[in-house]
Motif scaffolding. Structure first.
Motif, mmCIF file in Angstrom:
data_model
loop_
_atom_site.group_PDB
_atom_site.id
_atom_site.type_symbol
_atom_site.label_atom_id
_atom_site.label_comp_id
_atom_site.label_asym_id
_atom_site.label_seq_id
_atom_site.Cartn_x
_atom_site.Cartn_y
_atom_site.Cartn_z
ATOM 1 N N ALA A 169 0.820 -1.204 0.000
ATOM 2 C CA ALA A 169 0.000 0.000 0.000
ATOM 3 C C ALA A 169 0.858 1.260 0.000
ATOM 4 O O ALA A 169 0.555 2.236 -0.692
ATOM 5 C CB ALA A 169 -0.926 -0.017 1.216
ATOM 6 N N LEU A 170 1.963 1.252 0.804
ATOM 7 C CA LEU A 170 2.852 2.410 0.812
ATOM 8 C C LEU A 170 3.522 2.596 -0.536
ATOM 9 O O LEU A 170 3.735 3.738 -0.993
ATOM 10 C CB LEU A 170 3.912 2.231 1.912
ATOM 11 N N ARG A 171 3.854 1.486 -1.185
ATOM 12 C CA ARG A 171 4.496 1.578 -2.495
ATOM 13 C C ARG A 171 3.548 2.170 -3.522
ATOM 14 O O ARG A 171 3.978 2.907 -4.423
ATOM 15 C CB ARG A 171 4.975 0.196 -2.938
ATOM 16 N N ASN A 172 2.261 1.862 -3.366
ATOM 17 C CA ASN A 172 1.273 2.331 -4.334
ATOM 18 C C ASN A 172 0.564 3.601 -3.892
ATOM 19 O O ASN A 172 -0.370 4.051 -4.579
ATOM 20 C CB ASN A 172 0.227 1.240 -4.581
ATOM 21 N N ALA A 173 0.979 4.184 -2.714
ATOM 22 C CA ALA A 173 0.275 5.374 -2.213
ATOM 23 C C ALA A 173 0.412 6.541 -3.176
ATOM 24 O O ALA A 173 -0.545 7.292 -3.417
ATOM 25 C CB ALA A 173 0.821 5.742 -0.830
ATOM 26 N N GLY A 174 1.594 6.732 -3.723
ATOM 27 C CA GLY A 174 1.797 7.858 -4.629
ATOM 28 C C GLY A 174 0.913 7.773 -5.858
ATOM 29 O O GLY A 174 0.281 8.761 -6.266
ATOM 30 N N SER A 175 0.847 6.580 -6.442
ATOM 31 C CA SER A 175 0.020 6.443 -7.641
ATOM 32 C C SER A 175 -1.454 6.598 -7.326
ATOM 33 O O SER A 175 -2.205 7.221 -8.092
ATOM 34 C CB SER A 175 0.284 5.081 -8.294
ATOM 35 N N VAL A 176 -1.875 6.088 -6.135
ATOM 36 C CA VAL A 176 -3.288 6.240 -5.761
ATOM 37 C C VAL A 176 -3.629 7.703 -5.525
ATOM 38 O O VAL A 176 -4.694 8.201 -5.930
ATOM 39 C CB VAL A 176 -3.588 5.384 -4.515
ATOM 40 N N VAL A 216 -6.248 12.877 -7.065
ATOM 41 C CA VAL A 216 -6.176 14.299 -7.411
ATOM 42 C C VAL A 216 -6.615 14.524 -8.852
ATOM 43 O O VAL A 216 -7.333 15.488 -9.170
ATOM 44 C CB VAL A 216 -4.741 14.826 -7.170
ATOM 45 N N GLY A 217 -6.221 13.637 -9.712
ATOM 46 C CA GLY A 217 -6.648 13.766 -11.102
ATOM 47 C C GLY A 217 -8.149 13.643 -11.246
ATOM 48 O O GLY A 217 -8.773 14.373 -12.016
ATOM 49 N N SER A 218 -8.751 12.718 -10.492
ATOM 50 C CA SER A 218 -10.211 12.573 -10.549
ATOM 51 C C SER A 218 -10.903 13.822 -10.015
ATOM 52 O O SER A 218 -11.937 14.261 -10.560
ATOM 53 C CB SER A 218 -10.638 11.354 -9.738
#
Length: 314
Positions: free
Chosen positions: A267-274, A279-281
Motif C-alpha cells: 500500500a505504501l508503495r502504491n500510495a503515490g500512484s493512488v 487528485v486527477g479525478s
C-alpha cells in the motif's frame, strides 16, 4: 534254302521301310525350307526404285530435322546413381533462436552479433531493432546465411552476449530437386549446342523459314536454360549455407508473491500512484462542474438574495 529265302524277304522289307522313311523326311524338309524361304527372302527392288526411296527419305529427313532434334528423357532422381556410388545429399538446414538480453544491453548485443557476422562467411539477409519505449518493450531480429564451418563461431559469440531461451533446427532434403535440375541443365545444354551446329551447317540447304524457326527455338531454349541455371543457384544457396534467424527480446523482472509479501508495504508503495489518481479525478470533477456553477448556481443565488431583501423590507 527256306531260311535263306526268309532272310532275303526280311532284308527287302527293311530296305523298303528305310527308303519310305527317308522320302518322308526329305518331303518335310523341302516343305519347311520353302515356307521359310518365302517369309525370310524377298526380291530386292530395282535400282531406280531404291534411288527414289533414298532421295525421298533424305528430303523427309531434311524437312523434319528441326523437329526431330528433341531433348532426351530426363533422368529421375532415383536413376541418377546407377553405378553403386553413394548419393550426395543436399540438405537445406534452418536454425531459429530466441534469446533474452537485459533491456539496457539489447541494442549492444544486437550490434555485436551483427558485426560478428561481418567477420565470418556470413550473408546478412535482414536486420531490425526496436528500442524500448514507455508503451512497448524493445526487441531486435537478425536473419542470415552462414557457412556450416562458421556456425559454431557465430553461436558461440551469441552465447557470450545473450541467454538462449529456445533453439529449433530443421532440415529439408533437396537432393531429388537438385538432381532433376542438373539433369535438365545438361539436357537443355546439349539441345542448344545441336541447334547451334545446325545454324553453322553450310552444306545442308535450308529455306529462310527453316532458319528463322531454328533461331527462334534456340532463343527459347537459351531463355529456359538461364531460368533453370538461376533455380540451381538458389538451391546452391539453400544447401551450401545454413539459414539462421535470431530473435532478441528484453528480460522481464518477475514479481515474487511468496512469504515476503506485505499488504502495508504494497500500500505504501502504491500510495503515490493512488494519490495522483485521486487528485486527477478531483480536478476532472471540478472541471466538469464549474461551468454549471457559473450558469445555474450563481443566478439562483442572486435571485434568492433579492427575494429575501424584499421580504425583509416588507
Amino acid at each position: 534254302m527256306p531260311t535263306f529265302s526268309v532272310r532275303r524277304h526280311a532284308g527287302i522289307a527293311l530296305l523298303a521301310l528305310l527308303a519310305l522313311s527317308a522320302a518322308l523326311s526329305l518331303a518335310g524338309c523341302n516343305r519347311n525350307g520353302g515356307e521359310t524361304g518365302v517369309v525370310a527372302e524377298s526380291a530386292p527392288p530395282p535400282a531406280p526404285m531404291q534411288a527414289a526411296a533414298g532421295y525421298a527419305g533424305g528430303m523427309a529427313m531434311k524437312d523434319q530435322r528441326m523437329r526431330s532434334v528433341e531433348p532426351a528423357a530426363e533422368p529421375s532422381a532415383s536413376e541418377a546413381q546407377q553405378d553403386g556410388t553413394p548419393l550426395e545429399r543436399f540438405l537445406a538446414v534452418r536454425q531459429d533462436l530466441s534469446v533474452e538480453v537485459p533491456a539496457e544491453q539489447l541494442a549492444d548485443a544486437w550490434g555485436k552479433v551483427r558485426d560478428l557476422c561481418g567477420t565470418l562467411k556470413c550473408e546478412l539477409l535482414s536486420s531490425s531493432l526496436l528500442r524500448e519505449t514507455p508503451q512497448q518493450p524493445g526487441n531486435a531480429m537478425l536473419e542470415m546465411r552462414v557457412e556450416p564451418a562458421d556456425v559454431d563461431r557465430l553461436l558461440g559469440g551469441l552465447a557470450g552476449v545473450a541467454s538462449v531461451v529456445s533453439h529449433t533446427t530443421t532440415s529439408e532434403d533437396k537432393t531429388a530437386e537438385v538432381i532433376d535440375v542438373e539433369a535438365r541443365i545438361k539436357n537443355r545444354t546439349e539441345f542448344r549446342d545441336s541447334l547451334r551446329v545446325m545454324l553453322r551447317d553450310t552444306v545442308t540447304k535450308r529455306t529462310m523459314t527453316d532458319l528463322l524457326a531454328i533461331q527462334r527455338t534456340l532463343s527459347d531454349t537459351q531463355a529456359e536454360l538461364d531460368a533453370i541455371a538461376t533455380q540451381r543457384k538458389v538451391l546452391a544457396q539453400q544447401t551450401s549455407k545454413q539459414h539462421i534467424q535470431i530473435q532478441f527480446t528484453a528480460k522481464r523482472a518477475l514479481v515474487s508473491s511468496g512469504d515476503g509479501y506485505s499488504p502495508m508495504r504494497n500500500a505504501l508503495r502504491n500510495a503515490g500512484s493512488v494519490l495522483s489518481e485521486s487528485v486527477g479525478s478531483l480536478i476532472t470533477f471540478i472541471a466538469a462542474v464549474l461551468p454549471w456553477l457559473l450558469l445555474v448556481v450563481l443566478p439562483l443565488g442572486w435571485l434568492a438574495r433579492v427575494l429575501w431583501r424584499r421580504r425583509r423590507a416588507s
